[in-house]
Design a protein around this motif. Structure first.
Motif, mmCIF file in Angstrom:
data_model
loop_
_atom_site.group_PDB
_atom_site.id
_atom_site.type_symbol
_atom_site.label_atom_id
_atom_site.label_comp_id
_atom_site.label_asym_id
_atom_site.label_seq_id
_atom_site.Cartn_x
_atom_site.Cartn_y
_atom_site.Cartn_z
ATOM 1 N N HIS A 1 -39.662 -74.097 40.498
ATOM 2 C CA HIS A 1 -39.065 -75.431 40.552
ATOM 3 C C HIS A 1 -40.109 -76.521 40.296
ATOM 4 C CE1 HIS A 1 -35.395 -73.835 42.953
ATOM 5 N NE2 HIS A 1 -35.242 -73.705 41.641
ATOM 6 N N THR A 2 -41.332 -76.299 40.735
ATOM 7 C CA THR A 2 -42.405 -77.254 40.439
ATOM 8 C C THR A 2 -42.590 -77.391 38.930
ATOM 9 O OG1 THR A 2 -43.561 -76.909 42.524
ATOM 10 C CG2 THR A 2 -44.898 -77.655 40.663
ATOM 11 N N ARG A 3 -42.636 -76.262 38.250
ATOM 12 C CA ARG A 3 -42.783 -76.291 36.792
ATOM 13 C C ARG A 3 -41.646 -77.084 36.149
ATOM 14 N NH1 ARG A 3 -43.369 -71.247 36.264
ATOM 15 N NH2 ARG A 3 -41.235 -70.719 35.716
ATOM 16 N N MET A 4 -40.428 -76.898 36.639
ATOM 17 C CA MET A 4 -39.266 -77.601 36.089
ATOM 18 C C MET A 4 -39.334 -79.109 36.374
ATOM 19 S SD MET A 4 -36.419 -74.749 37.136
ATOM 20 C CE MET A 4 -35.005 -75.751 36.739
ATOM 21 N N VAL A 5 -39.668 -79.473 37.596
ATOM 22 C CA VAL A 5 -39.737 -80.898 37.962
ATOM 23 C C VAL A 5 -40.841 -81.586 37.171
ATOM 24 C CG1 VAL A 5 -40.297 -82.525 39.826
ATOM 25 C CG2 VAL A 5 -38.687 -80.646 40.237
ATOM 26 N N ILE A 6 -41.999 -80.950 37.073
ATOM 27 C CA ILE A 6 -43.103 -81.563 36.337
ATOM 28 C C ILE A 6 -42.771 -81.687 34.856
ATOM 29 C CG2 ILE A 6 -45.496 -81.209 35.585
ATOM 30 C CD1 ILE A 6 -46.085 -80.375 38.471
ATOM 31 N N ALA A 7 -42.157 -80.676 34.275
ATOM 32 C CA ALA A 7 -41.768 -80.763 32.863
ATOM 33 C C ALA A 7 -40.769 -81.902 32.660
ATOM 34 C CB ALA A 7 -41.176 -79.438 32.393
ATOM 35 N N TRP A 8 -39.832 -82.042 33.566
ATOM 36 C CA TRP A 8 -38.859 -83.133 33.476
ATOM 37 C C TRP A 8 -39.568 -84.490 33.601
ATOM 38 C CZ3 TRP A 8 -37.307 -86.817 37.140
ATOM 39 C CH2 TRP A 8 -36.190 -87.573 36.777
ATOM 40 N N CYS A 9 -40.450 -84.606 34.587
ATOM 41 C CA CYS A 9 -41.186 -85.868 34.787
ATOM 42 C C CYS A 9 -42.034 -86.205 33.562
ATOM 43 C CB CYS A 9 -42.090 -85.782 36.019
ATOM 44 S SG CYS A 9 -41.246 -85.752 37.604
ATOM 45 N N GLU A 10 -42.786 -85.217 33.079
ATOM 46 C CA GLU A 10 -43.670 -85.477 31.941
ATOM 47 C C GLU A 10 -42.877 -85.856 30.689
ATOM 48 O OE1 GLU A 10 -46.336 -82.146 31.600
ATOM 49 O OE2 GLU A 10 -47.615 -82.922 33.188
ATOM 50 N N GLY A 11 -41.761 -85.176 30.459
ATOM 51 C CA GLY A 11 -40.931 -85.521 29.306
ATOM 52 C C GLY A 11 -40.371 -86.925 29.421
ATOM 53 N N LEU A 12 -39.872 -87.271 30.598
ATOM 54 C CA LEU A 12 -39.319 -88.600 30.813
ATOM 55 C C LEU A 12 -40.403 -89.673 30.679
ATOM 56 C CD1 LEU A 12 -36.625 -89.467 33.306
ATOM 57 C CD2 LEU A 12 -38.595 -90.965 33.102
ATOM 58 N N ILE A 13 -41.562 -89.411 31.254
ATOM 59 C CA ILE A 13 -42.662 -90.381 31.179
ATOM 60 C C ILE A 13 -43.108 -90.566 29.726
ATOM 61 C CG2 ILE A 13 -45.072 -90.808 31.818
ATOM 62 C CD1 ILE A 13 -44.378 -89.326 34.507
ATOM 63 N N PHE A 14 -43.283 -89.472 29.003
ATOM 64 C CA PHE A 14 -43.700 -89.589 27.606
ATOM 65 C C PHE A 14 -42.668 -90.357 26.795
ATOM 66 C CE2 PHE A 14 -44.014 -88.441 23.178
ATOM 67 C CZ PHE A 14 -45.367 -88.619 22.942
ATOM 68 N N ASP A 15 -41.397 -90.031 26.963
ATOM 69 C CA ASP A 15 -40.343 -90.720 26.231
ATOM 70 C C ASP A 15 -40.360 -92.215 26.534
ATOM 71 O OD1 ASP A 15 -37.852 -90.677 24.562
ATOM 72 O OD2 ASP A 15 -36.973 -91.401 26.443
ATOM 73 N N THR A 16 -40.614 -92.563 27.786
ATOM 74 C CA THR A 16 -40.619 -93.963 28.195
ATOM 75 C C THR A 16 -41.860 -94.709 27.714
ATOM 76 O OG1 THR A 16 -39.324 -93.416 30.152
ATOM 77 C CG2 THR A 16 -40.507 -95.507 30.199
ATOM 78 N N VAL A 17 -43.011 -94.055 27.750
ATOM 79 C CA VAL A 17 -44.275 -94.726 27.416
ATOM 80 C C VAL A 17 -44.567 -94.710 25.923
ATOM 81 C CG1 VAL A 17 -46.792 -94.613 27.758
ATOM 82 C CG2 VAL A 17 -45.250 -94.305 29.700
ATOM 83 N N ALA A 18 -44.326 -93.570 25.277
ATOM 84 C CA ALA A 18 -44.752 -93.435 23.878
ATOM 85 C C ALA A 18 -43.642 -92.963 22.942
ATOM 86 C CB ALA A 18 -45.924 -92.456 23.800
ATOM 87 N N GLY A 19 -42.527 -92.571 23.470
ATOM 88 C CA GLY A 19 -41.469 -92.004 22.636
ATOM 89 C C GLY A 19 -40.390 -92.999 22.276
ATOM 90 N N ALA A 20 -39.266 -92.461 21.863
ATOM 91 C CA ALA A 20 -38.153 -93.287 21.404
ATOM 92 C C ALA A 20 -37.556 -94.146 22.511
ATOM 93 C CB ALA A 20 -37.064 -92.388 20.803
ATOM 94 N N GLY A 21 -37.735 -93.743 23.762
ATOM 95 C CA GLY A 21 -37.188 -94.505 24.877
ATOM 96 C C GLY A 21 -38.072 -95.641 25.349
ATOM 97 N N SER A 22 -39.179 -95.888 24.654
ATOM 98 C CA SER A 22 -40.137 -96.890 25.134
ATOM 99 C C SER A 22 -39.603 -98.316 25.085
ATOM 100 C CB SER A 22 -41.455 -96.795 24.366
ATOM 101 O OG SER A 22 -41.246 -97.055 22.994
ATOM 102 N N GLY A 23 -38.547 -98.544 24.325
ATOM 103 C CA GLY A 23 -37.991 -99.903 24.269
ATOM 104 C C GLY A 23 -37.176 -100.253 25.490
ATOM 105 N N GLU A 24 -36.717 -99.254 26.206
ATOM 106 C CA GLU A 24 -35.845 -99.490 27.359
ATOM 107 C C GLU A 24 -36.220 -98.565 28.519
ATOM 108 O OE1 GLU A 24 -33.072 -101.654 29.228
ATOM 109 O OE2 GLU A 24 -33.550 -101.933 27.125
ATOM 110 N N PRO A 25 -37.276 -98.899 29.271
ATOM 111 C CA PRO A 25 -37.677 -98.022 30.368
ATOM 112 C C PRO A 25 -36.602 -97.979 31.461
ATOM 113 C CG PRO A 25 -39.063 -99.988 30.281
ATOM 114 C CD PRO A 25 -38.117 -100.069 29.137
ATOM 115 N N PRO A 26 -36.440 -96.830 32.103
ATOM 116 C CA PRO A 26 -35.432 -96.720 33.161
ATOM 117 C C PRO A 26 -35.845 -97.501 34.404
ATOM 118 C CG PRO A 26 -36.722 -94.696 33.020
ATOM 119 C CD PRO A 26 -37.162 -95.581 31.888
ATOM 120 N N SER A 27 -34.847 -98.019 35.083
ATOM 121 C CA SER A 27 -35.104 -98.712 36.344
ATOM 122 C C SER A 27 -35.337 -97.676 37.441
ATOM 123 C CB SER A 27 -33.892 -99.572 36.725
ATOM 124 O OG SER A 27 -32.792 -98.729 37.056
#
Length: 180
Positions: free
Chosen positions: A137-163
């Motif tokens: 579960h740690t591996r899953m949570v970290i993969a989810w966090c890292e994917g979300l963070i990357f998308d928000t900081v450098a990926g396609a989602g960077s224009g609209e960060p989640p609240s």
């Protein structure tokens, strides 16, 4: 040391790994030439100082005590992710480290040491809230966090960060799926 670490993070984010020099950090920290070299004689020492500072800053986003129950755990993770996506240059610097770590073993060791500590803490939190398989579960949570963070900081989602509220809802849903 915090001032030098903060300046090193700033230089990494703005100029990349090649731009990280003792002189560049002196300039960014507005210190006299040679100041950074006094505290971090080698490039490896400068990299370690920067990673150590990133970890210190990350730890301010973590609750002092482990959460009790899945909802508190969701808030714990959401608060941490929100702090990271709101941290500005720190995440860009972290990606510079991650990429450099794939090419240089000495950077990999520094980067890995910090990552393993975060994974250990994550596993403790998940075990405390009833995960039947904290390692997986740690591996899953970290993969989810890292994917979300990357998308928000450098990926396609960077224009609209989640609240924070969006992150909390997402994290609750993720943990409910894992923990049942």
């Amino acid at each position: 040391m915090a001032r030098i670490g903060d300046a090193a993070i700033e230089v990494l984010a703005e100029e990349g790994m090649r731009g990280l020099t003792h002189r560049a950090v002196d300039r960014a920290a507005e210190l006299p030439p040679g100041s950074t070299s006094y505290y971090a004689r080698t490039r490896a020492a400068l990299l370690e100082l920067a990673v150590t500072r990133m970890v210190e800053l990350d730890e301010t986003a973590v609750l002092p005590a482990a959460p009790h129950g899945p909802d508190e755990a969701a808030a714990y993770v959401a608060r941490f992710v929100h702090a990271l996506v709101s941290s500005g240059p720190r995440m860009i610097a972290r990606y510079e480290f991650a990429l450099e770590a794939t090419r240089r073993p000495e950077v990999r060791e520094i980067y890995q040491r910090a990552a393993l500590e975060f994974r250990r803490r994550c596993a403790e939190v998940l075990a405390a809230v009833g995960s039947p398989d904290p390692g997986r579960h740690t591996r899953m949570v970290i993969a989810w966090c890292e994917g979300l963070i990357f998308d928000t900081v450098a990926g396609a989602g960077s224009g609209e960060p989640p609240s924070f509220d969006e992150l909390l809802a997402d994290t609750r849903e993720l943990l409910r799926g894992m923990l049942g």
